[in-house]
Design a protein around this motif. Structure first.
Motif, PDB file in Angstrom:
ATOM      1  N   GLY A  33      -3.401  -6.080  11.319  1.00 27.63           N
ATOM      2  CA  GLY A  33      -4.824  -5.803  11.278  1.00 27.63           C
ATOM      3  C   GLY A  33      -5.470  -6.365  10.024  1.00 27.63           C
ATOM      4  O   GLY A  33      -4.807  -6.703   9.046  1.00 27.63           O
ATOM      5  N   ILE A  34      -6.801  -6.448  10.063  1.00 26.96           N
ATOM      6  CA  ILE A  34      -7.570  -7.032   8.964  1.00 26.96           C
ATOM      7  C   ILE A  34      -8.003  -5.919   8.022  1.00 26.96           C
ATOM      8  O   ILE A  34      -8.544  -4.901   8.448  1.00 26.96           O
ATOM      9  CB  ILE A  34      -8.789  -7.783   9.513  1.00 26.96           C
ATOM     10  CG1 ILE A  34      -8.343  -8.858  10.507  1.00 26.96           C
ATOM     11  CG2 ILE A  34      -9.592  -8.405   8.385  1.00 26.96           C
ATOM     12  CD1 ILE A  34      -9.480  -9.441  11.317  1.00 26.96           C
ATOM     13  N   SER A  35      -7.794  -6.122   6.736  1.00 26.10           N
ATOM     14  CA  SER A  35      -8.158  -5.113   5.749  1.00 26.10           C
ATOM     15  C   SER A  35      -8.764  -5.787   4.519  1.00 26.10           C
ATOM     16  O   SER A  35      -8.712  -7.013   4.362  1.00 26.10           O
ATOM     17  CB  SER A  35      -6.928  -4.287   5.350  1.00 26.10           C
ATOM     18  OG  SER A  35      -5.943  -5.119   4.756  1.00 26.10           O
ATOM     19  N   ASN A  36      -9.326  -4.954   3.645  1.00 25.20           N
ATOM     20  CA  ASN A  36      -9.915  -5.426   2.381  1.00 25.20           C
ATOM     21  C   ASN A  36     -10.877  -6.597   2.602  1.00 25.20           C
ATOM     22  O   ASN A  36     -10.863  -7.582   1.865  1.00 25.20           O
ATOM     23  CB  ASN A  36      -8.817  -5.844   1.400  1.00 25.20           C
ATOM     24  CG  ASN A  36      -7.879  -4.706   1.055  1.00 25.20           C
ATOM     25  OD1 ASN A  36      -8.297  -3.548   0.994  1.00 25.20           O
ATOM     26  ND2 ASN A  36      -6.617  -5.021   0.856  1.00 25.20           N
ATOM     27  N   MET A  37     -11.729  -6.461   3.594  1.00 26.39           N
ATOM     28  CA  MET A  37     -12.662  -7.535   3.926  1.00 26.39           C
ATOM     29  C   MET A  37     -13.999  -7.296   3.237  1.00 26.39           C
ATOM     30  O   MET A  37     -14.514  -6.181   3.221  1.00 26.39           O
ATOM     31  CB  MET A  37     -12.855  -7.611   5.439  1.00 26.39           C
ATOM     32  CG  MET A  37     -13.658  -8.815   5.901  1.00 26.39           C
ATOM     33  SD  MET A  37     -13.615  -8.965   7.701  1.00 26.39           S
ATOM     34  CE  MET A  37     -14.793 -10.284   7.970  1.00 26.39           C
ATOM     35  N   SER A  38     -14.545  -8.349   2.662  1.00 28.08           N
ATOM     36  CA  SER A  38     -15.832  -8.234   1.965  1.00 28.08           C
ATOM     37  C   SER A  38     -16.535  -9.580   1.965  1.00 28.08           C
ATOM     38  O   SER A  38     -15.916 -10.631   2.166  1.00 28.08           O
ATOM     39  CB  SER A  38     -15.633  -7.748   0.526  1.00 28.08           C
ATOM     40  OG  SER A  38     -14.891  -8.695  -0.219  1.00 28.08           O
ATOM     41  N   ILE A  39     -17.845  -9.524   1.749  1.00 27.15           N
ATOM     42  CA  ILE A  39     -18.662 -10.734   1.701  1.00 27.15           C
ATOM     43  C   ILE A  39     -19.394 -10.761   0.361  1.00 27.15           C
ATOM     44  O   ILE A  39     -19.863  -9.732  -0.119  1.00 27.15           O
ATOM     45  CB  ILE A  39     -19.657 -10.778   2.881  1.00 27.15           C
ATOM     46  CG1 ILE A  39     -20.380 -12.120   2.949  1.00 27.15           C
ATOM     47  CG2 ILE A  39     -20.641  -9.633   2.802  1.00 27.15           C
ATOM     48  CD1 ILE A  39     -21.198 -12.297   4.233  1.00 27.15           C
ATOM     49  N   THR A  40     -19.446 -11.938  -0.252  1.00 27.50           N
ATOM     50  CA  THR A  40     -20.071 -12.093  -1.557  1.00 27.50           C
ATOM     51  C   THR A  40     -21.071 -13.236  -1.513  1.00 27.50           C
ATOM     52  O   THR A  40     -20.717 -14.353  -1.103  1.00 27.50           O
ATOM     53  CB  THR A  40     -19.019 -12.374  -2.644  1.00 27.50           C
ATOM     54  OG1 THR A  40     -18.033 -11.342  -2.641  1.00 27.50           O
ATOM     55  CG2 THR A  40     -19.672 -12.445  -4.017  1.00 27.50           C
ATOM     56  N   MET A  41     -22.307 -12.942  -1.916  1.00 30.95           N
ATOM     57  CA  MET A  41     -23.348 -13.960  -2.017  1.00 30.95           C
ATOM     58  C   MET A  41     -24.441 -13.417  -2.926  1.00 30.95           C
ATOM     59  O   MET A  41     -24.554 -12.201  -3.114  1.00 30.95           O
ATOM     60  CB  MET A  41     -23.919 -14.297  -0.634  1.00 30.95           C
ATOM     61  CG  MET A  41     -24.687 -13.175   0.017  1.00 30.95           C
ATOM     62  SD  MET A  41     -25.438 -13.657   1.592  1.00 30.95           S
ATOM     63  CE  MET A  41     -23.980 -13.862   2.617  1.00 30.95           C
ATOM     64  N   PRO A  42     -25.252 -14.285  -3.522  1.00 30.09           N
ATOM     65  CA  PRO A  42     -26.351 -13.782  -4.357  1.00 30.09           C
ATOM     66  C   PRO A  42     -27.387 -13.064  -3.504  1.00 30.09           C
ATOM     67  O   PRO A  42     -27.611 -13.420  -2.352  1.00 30.09           O
ATOM     68  CB  PRO A  42     -26.919 -15.053  -5.002  1.00 30.09           C
ATOM     69  CG  PRO A  42     -26.534 -16.165  -4.073  1.00 30.09           C
ATOM     70  CD  PRO A  42     -25.201 -15.768  -3.501  1.00 30.09           C
ATOM     71  N   ALA A  43     -28.016 -12.044  -4.081  1.00 30.37           N
ATOM     72  CA  ALA A  43     -29.061 -11.328  -3.349  1.00 30.37           C
ATOM     73  C   ALA A  43     -30.269 -12.219  -3.114  1.00 30.37           C
ATOM     74  O   ALA A  43     -30.964 -12.082  -2.106  1.00 30.37           O
ATOM     75  CB  ALA A  43     -29.482 -10.081  -4.116  1.00 30.37           C
ATOM     76  N   ALA A  44     -30.506 -13.166  -4.025  1.00 33.11           N
ATOM     77  CA  ALA A  44     -31.651 -14.069  -3.891  1.00 33.11           C
ATOM     78  C   ALA A  44     -31.298 -15.428  -4.473  1.00 33.11           C
ATOM     79  O   ALA A  44     -30.494 -15.530  -5.405  1.00 33.11           O
ATOM     80  CB  ALA A  44     -32.874 -13.491  -4.597  1.00 33.11           C
ATOM     81  N   VAL A  45     -31.905 -16.462  -3.907  1.00 32.19           N
ATOM     82  CA  VAL A  45     -31.724 -17.831  -4.378  1.00 32.19           C
ATOM     83  C   VAL A  45     -33.062 -18.537  -4.281  1.00 32.19           C
ATOM     84  O   VAL A  45     -33.869 -18.241  -3.393  1.00 32.19           O
ATOM     85  CB  VAL A  45     -30.643 -18.560  -3.543  1.00 32.19           C
ATOM     86  CG1 VAL A  45     -31.054 -18.671  -2.086  1.00 32.19           C
ATOM     87  CG2 VAL A  45     -30.333 -19.933  -4.115  1.00 32.19           C
TER      88      VAL A  45
END
Length: 279
Positions: A33-45
């Protein structure tokens, strides 16, 4: 008797093997199974710049089947390790994927425009035997950052304890309009009013640069070594930030006002006049 003993031993061995298999299966299922999943990006650009979106995950013992990226409900990029080429771009107006920098853990968009503000999703699917799928999402805001510094205006520069301090702070033009905050000696202060106004020009597709004016009204009750620092901050999603500050002085008591407290009473004046007349 010997046969009974042998049968007991055989049953014990079977039970041991069965129990070992169950423990192994349970452990394996936990690892899958898939674990420790996260997404990272700037709040604004800022409009016109590039943005990198990163998707991290742990597949456990499962191989990767596919990674898909969505803007809202529209898929615009896919990574499939079993296919050649591994990457596939789905054409959508304004979405320019930098394929050379995009892969199983990230996607890079070039020359992002204001209308690309949206919720972006990363969907990861594991291959056999689990075929698990998991999705994470985050908002991206494409903005026109503030141009310049806030304009700070106060009624006067010298105050005494008990005076009313009144002032306005107008943020520089931006789209969307900036959030304006007051600070007095580095302490956050409530604003007394706020209004947002369109600036003189548009920036395409109906988007206008806007300014925000925020007022402050309070009673002066303290100074630091005869000084009071007022700061106005214009902030956009915590990414773009600009500020203006000024130092206000404590007004010193005037000599005339001090002398007036020691002025003679009317009775004293009459006594003085009497003395003069005797003379």
């Amino acid at each position: 008797m010997r046969m009974c003993s042998l049968n007991k031993i055989a049953n014990l061995i079977k039970n041991y093997i069965f129990a070992t298999c169950c423990v192994t299966l349970l452990s394996t299922s936990k690892c899958q199974g898939i674990s420790n999943m996260s997404i990272t990006m700037p709040a604004a650009v800022a409009s016109g710049e590039s943005v990198k979106m990163t998707c991290t995950y742990n597949l456990g013992t499962d191989p990767l089947y596919t990674v898909k990226w969505y803007k809202g409900s529209k898929e615009f990029f896919r990574y499939v390790p079993k296919e050649l080429p591994h990457t596939r771009v789905f054409p959508w107006p304004g979405i320019n994927v930098d394929v050379s920098q995009s892969g199983p853990n990230q996607v890079v968009l070039r020359d992002v425009q204001r209308y690309l503000s949206d919720k972006y999703r990363c969907e990861v699917s594991a291959d056999a035997p689990s075929f698990h799928t998991k999705i994470v999402s985050a908002w991206l805001h494409v903005v026109y950052p503030p141009i310049g510094r806030p304009i700070l205006s106060l009624e006067k520069r010298h105050y005494t304890i008990g005076d009313k301090l009144k002032g306005n702070c107008t943020s520089p033009p931006s789209s969307p309009p900036s959030n304006v905050t007051w600070y007095l000696n580095d302490k956050w202060m409530n604003s007394s009013f706020a209004r947002s106004l369109d600036d003189d020009y548009e920036i395409g597709r109906g988007h206008k640069m806007r300014t925000t004016t925020v007022g402050l009204e309070l009673e002066v009750n303290s100074f630091r070594v005869g000084k009071m620092r007022i700061r106005c901050v214009a902030d956009l999603y915590g990414v773009f930030r600009t500020s203006t500050e000024t130092i206000l002085d404590e007004e010193k008591p005037r000599l005339a006002s001090i002398l007036s407290t020691f002025s003679s009473s009317p009775n004293d004046d009459e006594v003085l006049d009497e003395k003069c007349s005797v003379k």
